[in-house]
Design a protein around this motif. Structure first.
Motif, mmCIF file in Angstrom:
data_model
loop_
_atom_site.group_PDB
_atom_site.id
_atom_site.type_symbol
_atom_site.label_atom_id
_atom_site.label_comp_id
_atom_site.label_asym_id
_atom_site.label_seq_id
_atom_site.Cartn_x
_atom_site.Cartn_y
_atom_site.Cartn_z
ATOM 1 N N MET A 123 85.942 49.772 18.615
ATOM 2 C CA MET A 123 85.702 50.757 19.516
ATOM 3 C C MET A 123 84.488 50.629 18.805
ATOM 4 O O MET A 123 83.561 49.857 17.870
ATOM 5 N N LYS A 124 83.850 51.535 19.957
ATOM 6 C CA LYS A 124 82.649 51.590 19.230
ATOM 7 C C LYS A 124 81.604 52.860 18.927
ATOM 8 O O LYS A 124 82.250 54.212 18.732
ATOM 9 N N ALA A 125 80.327 52.139 17.919
ATOM 10 C CA ALA A 125 79.907 53.339 16.799
ATOM 11 C C ALA A 125 78.831 53.928 18.174
ATOM 12 O O ALA A 125 77.451 53.498 18.432
ATOM 13 N N LEU A 126 78.583 55.427 18.394
ATOM 14 C CA LEU A 126 77.352 56.436 18.106
ATOM 15 C C LEU A 126 76.315 56.888 17.950
ATOM 16 O O LEU A 126 76.929 57.202 16.502
ATOM 17 N N ILE A 127 75.027 55.909 17.679
ATOM 18 C CA ILE A 127 74.972 55.578 16.463
ATOM 19 C C ILE A 127 73.218 57.237 17.341
ATOM 20 O O ILE A 127 72.591 57.242 18.308
ATOM 21 N N LEU A 128 73.015 58.213 16.577
ATOM 22 C CA LEU A 128 72.110 59.766 17.044
ATOM 23 C C LEU A 128 70.680 58.946 16.416
ATOM 24 O O LEU A 128 70.114 59.039 15.343
ATOM 25 N N ALA A 129 69.630 59.284 17.268
ATOM 26 C CA ALA A 129 68.742 58.495 17.022
ATOM 27 C C ALA A 129 67.604 59.324 18.377
ATOM 28 O O ALA A 129 66.306 58.443 18.016
ATOM 29 N N ALA A 130 67.712 60.329 18.485
ATOM 30 C CA ALA A 130 66.836 60.842 19.212
ATOM 31 C C ALA A 130 65.295 61.935 18.686
ATOM 32 O O ALA A 130 64.771 62.219 19.468
ATOM 33 N N GLU B 89 79.828 46.809 18.556
ATOM 34 C CA GLU B 89 79.580 47.638 19.556
ATOM 35 C C GLU B 89 78.932 49.166 19.518
ATOM 36 O O GLU B 89 79.811 50.140 18.843
ATOM 37 N N TYR B 90 77.528 49.469 20.157
ATOM 38 C CA TYR B 90 76.720 50.329 19.681
ATOM 39 C C TYR B 90 75.904 50.967 20.392
ATOM 40 O O TYR B 90 75.940 50.245 21.439
ATOM 41 N N VAL B 91 76.432 52.236 20.926
ATOM 42 C CA VAL B 91 75.174 52.667 21.539
ATOM 43 C C VAL B 91 74.064 54.005 20.149
ATOM 44 O O VAL B 91 74.588 54.795 19.959
ATOM 45 N N VAL B 92 73.274 53.793 21.168
ATOM 46 C CA VAL B 92 71.629 54.337 20.346
ATOM 47 C C VAL B 92 71.156 55.263 21.412
ATOM 48 O O VAL B 92 71.060 55.447 22.539
ATOM 49 N N ALA B 93 71.035 56.563 21.254
ATOM 50 C CA ALA B 93 70.766 57.767 21.695
ATOM 51 C C ALA B 93 69.594 57.516 21.654
ATOM 52 O O ALA B 93 69.003 57.767 19.836
ATOM 53 N N VAL B 94 68.621 57.277 22.205
ATOM 54 C CA VAL B 94 67.437 57.190 21.725
ATOM 55 C C VAL B 94 66.138 58.106 22.213
ATOM 56 O O VAL B 94 66.878 58.696 23.935
ATOM 57 N N SER B 95 64.893 58.599 22.120
ATOM 58 C CA SER B 95 63.982 60.012 23.263
ATOM 59 C C SER B 95 62.583 59.717 22.659
ATOM 60 O O SER B 95 62.333 58.611 23.376
ATOM 61 N N TYR B 96 61.880 60.304 21.051
ATOM 62 C CA TYR B 96 61.279 59.941 20.940
ATOM 63 C C TYR B 96 60.850 58.350 20.852
ATOM 64 O O TYR B 96 61.057 57.634 19.457
ATOM 65 N N PHE B 97 60.079 58.409 21.233
ATOM 66 C CA PHE B 97 58.935 56.451 20.751
ATOM 67 C C PHE B 97 60.076 56.007 20.862
ATOM 68 O O PHE B 97 60.657 54.696 20.187
ATOM 69 N N ALA B 98 60.882 55.977 22.152
ATOM 70 C CA ALA B 98 62.573 54.456 22.431
ATOM 71 C C ALA B 98 62.042 53.531 21.740
ATOM 72 O O ALA B 98 62.979 52.784 22.080
ATOM 73 N N HIS C 82 88.660 56.665 22.243
ATOM 74 C CA HIS C 82 87.839 58.002 20.977
ATOM 75 C C HIS C 82 86.569 56.766 20.347
ATOM 76 O O HIS C 82 86.958 55.320 20.723
ATOM 77 N N PHE C 83 85.989 57.588 19.632
ATOM 78 C CA PHE C 83 84.495 56.218 19.812
ATOM 79 C C PHE C 83 84.038 57.537 18.183
ATOM 80 O O PHE C 83 84.333 58.058 17.796
ATOM 81 N N LEU C 84 82.394 56.210 17.792
ATOM 82 C CA LEU C 84 83.297 57.607 16.086
ATOM 83 C C LEU C 84 81.323 57.450 16.376
ATOM 84 O O LEU C 84 80.530 56.729 17.353
ATOM 85 N N VAL C 85 80.254 58.670 15.922
ATOM 86 C CA VAL C 85 78.769 59.123 16.218
ATOM 87 C C VAL C 85 79.215 59.035 14.477
ATOM 88 O O VAL C 85 79.383 59.818 13.925
#
Length: 247
Positions: free
Chosen positions: A1-8, A48-57, A101-104
């Protein structure tokens, strides 16, 4: 399972610190906040990770890279402007294509959530979404009981709230994406609990609440950040590393 980390996020509540660095990179006893978050997830076997980035990515990507240093795999989802929690999830959809399914999880929260128990609960319950809820939320204000004659009969200073509180972690089925798409997330900010969950409930979709007594700290708030930053090192690490021996 992937974990999506909200870091934007821009981390406006942590200014002026976040005028120069993104919130996930604020230092806590020798490591960026986001590293402590990832170490917690790693202790539950998530690789396995997906990191959502934006500010100073670029600061986040330069530090974490592809995750090789930790023996994990990290991919990134980029956005130029705020998208809301559901909008960030939508931006990551192509990186989550093969996940049933995935973890947020939030990138600014230290919490003692048992992710194994949370995952087992979601698979056992079924449904399109599960929300992690803690019963250990301490109010930052006092509560008063006031009688009909306006006299205070009881006063509770900064007591625990006797209701489950969402700590920002979710388990979501991939079938949630069409519901997000309805809100045109490429053009609008779309919130998950504020916009998507009401529609799911209205249409009879099952959302589960995983209620557990676990502690959590919103490091995105200056008070909680100051608490950790000025806490004795060993005390802080006993909290940050209490999950398993990952430090």
């Amino acid at each position: 399972m992937k974990a999506l980390i909200l870091a934007a996020g821009k981390g406006t509540r942590l200014r002026p610190i976040t005028d120069f660095i993104p919130k996930p990179m604020v230092p806590i006893h020798g490591k960026p906040l986001l590293e402590w978050v990832i170490l917690h997830l790693m202790s539950y076997g998530i690789q396995e990770y997906v990191v959502a980035v934006s500010y100073f990515a670029e600061q986040i990507e330069n530090y974490f890279g592809d995750g090789t240093r930790w023996g994990i795999r990290i991919e990134y989802s980029h956005g130029l402007s705020p998208a809301g929690k559901a909008g960030e999830i939508w931006r990551c959809r192509e990186l989550l294509t093969n996940e049933h399914h995935f973890l947020v999880v939030p990138g600014d929260t230290i919490c003692h959530l048992n992710y194994h128990a949370f995952m087992d609960f979601h698979e056992r319950q079924g449904g399109i979404a599960s929300v992690a809820l803690s019963t250990k939320y301490r109010l930052e204000v006092g509560l008063a009981e006031v009688a009909s004659d306006s006299r205070i009969t009881a006063f509770l200073e900064k007591t625990n709230l006797d209701r489950p509180v969402s700590t920002g972690s979710y388990l979501l089925e991939s079938s949630i994406f069409p519901y997000i798409e309805r809100f045109n997330p490429s053009k609008n900010e779309v919130d998950l609990p504020g916009d998507i969950f009401p529609v799911l409930l209205l249409e009879g979709q099952q959302i589960n609440g995983f209620v557990s007594e676990y502690e959590w700290w919103d490091i995105g708030k200056i008070n909680d950040y100051d608490t950790f930053a000025h806490m004795p090192v060993q005390q802080a690490k006993s909290i940050l590393c209490s999950y398993k021996n990952v430090y």
